[in-house]
Design an enzyme around this catalytic site. Structure first.
Site, PDB file in Angstrom:
ATOM      1  N   ASP A 153      10.161  -1.394  -4.743  1.00  0.00           N
ATOM      2  CA  ASP A 153      10.179  -2.085  -3.450  1.00  0.00           C
ATOM      3  C   ASP A 153      11.634  -2.137  -2.999  1.00  0.00           C
ATOM      4  O   ASP A 153      12.159  -1.135  -2.514  1.00  0.00           O
ATOM      5  CB  ASP A 153       9.532  -3.461  -3.638  1.00  0.00           C
ATOM      6  CG  ASP A 153       9.335  -4.237  -2.342  1.00  0.00           C
ATOM      7  OD1 ASP A 153       9.797  -3.773  -1.291  1.00  0.00           O
ATOM      8  OD2 ASP A 153       8.729  -5.315  -2.368  1.00  0.00           O
ATOM      9  N   LYS A 166       7.517   1.743  -1.961  1.00  0.00           N
ATOM     10  CA  LYS A 166       7.245   1.067  -0.689  1.00  0.00           C
ATOM     11  C   LYS A 166       8.277   1.494   0.353  1.00  0.00           C
ATOM     12  O   LYS A 166       9.475   1.443   0.094  1.00  0.00           O
ATOM     13  CB  LYS A 166       7.291  -0.455  -0.892  1.00  0.00           C
ATOM     14  CG  LYS A 166       6.522  -1.217   0.168  1.00  0.00           C
ATOM     15  CD  LYS A 166       6.697  -2.734   0.027  1.00  0.00           C
ATOM     16  CE  LYS A 166       5.665  -3.366  -0.864  1.00  0.00           C
ATOM     17  NZ  LYS A 166       5.683  -4.852  -0.749  1.00  0.00           N
ATOM     18  N   ASP A 171      -0.029  -8.147  -8.943  1.00  0.00           N
ATOM     19  CA  ASP A 171      -0.663  -9.459  -8.755  1.00  0.00           C
ATOM     20  C   ASP A 171      -0.207 -10.166  -7.498  1.00  0.00           C
ATOM     21  O   ASP A 171       0.839  -9.846  -6.919  1.00  0.00           O
ATOM     22  CB  ASP A 171      -0.284 -10.380  -9.914  1.00  0.00           C
ATOM     23  CG  ASP A 171       1.179 -10.841  -9.821  1.00  0.00           C
ATOM     24  OD1 ASP A 171       2.064  -9.950  -9.760  1.00  0.00           O
ATOM     25  OD2 ASP A 171       1.439 -12.054  -9.772  1.00  0.00           O
TER      26      ASP A 171
END
Ligand code: XMP
Ligand code: MG
Length: 176
Positions: free
Chosen positions: A105, A133, A161
């Protein structure tokens, strides 16, 4: 039932279980070819990468060990906190290390784990992330192996999660 958990059947699926399995098999081949004739020291980053690491490992056709380190930058939220906490006792000097991460990310996690392990002078140090991402501001990491580039959505499933939920989903789904 608590307020966080929504019926997974209502979530938008970004990558199906079949798409993920097919790509993981390809990655296993790519990695096995890249490290042909060498022994690989696989390091999964907990908790998010535990499912990916387990599947990827079974697609490798070279001698390897698997180890795990704990690192986290998210806490309970949907935004990376930027502060990475890490815990491990790995000894990687002279080893061919492949970090296995669920998602690249901001790159803060991978950068800090790579900087930490690099100090021990491994023979080589590369990273494999299932997801990359697409956000404008990222740490510049040379990601040797990647599964999928994804839009800047918050995703869960396949080990990822939200507040510890949804890791069990076999697909990757959007939660935003
Ligand atoms: P950075 O920003 O350090 O983030 O590259 C990597 C770690 O943050 C978590 N992460 C996510 N977890 N859905 C999640 O469930 C996401 O969309 C997401 N983006 C980042 C992940 O644990 C990863 O190790
Ligand atoms: Mg996480």
């Amino acid at each position: 039932m608590n307020d966080i958990y929504r019926d997974p059947g209502t979530l938008e699926v970004l990558l199906s279980a079949e798409q993920i399995q097919a790509r993981v098999a390809e990655l296993g081949t790519e990695i096995s070819e890249h490290y042909q004739g060498q022994e690989l020291y696989v390091v999964g980053i907990l908790k998010g990468a535990f499912v990916f690491a387990a599947d990827l490992l079974r697609q490798l056709r070279i001698p390897c060990q698997v180890h795990f380190i704990e690192a986290s930058s998210y806490g309970q939220g949907k935004e990376s906190s930027g502060v990475v906490t890490m815990r491990h006792k790995l000894e990687v000097q002279g080893k061919h290390v492949l970090l296995v991460e669920d998602i690249y990310d901001t790159g803060n996690t991978l950068l800090q784990v790579m900087n930490d392990l690099q100090q021990q002078q491994p023979a080589s140090l590369e990273a494999c992330a299932l997801l990359n991402k697409d956000i404008p501001e990222k740490q510049n990491i040379s990601l040797k192996f990647q599964g999928f580039e994804i839009p800047p959505r918050f995703v869960v499933g396949y080990g990822l999660d939200y507040a510890e939920y949804y890791r069990e989903l076999p697909c990757i789904a959007c939660l935003d």
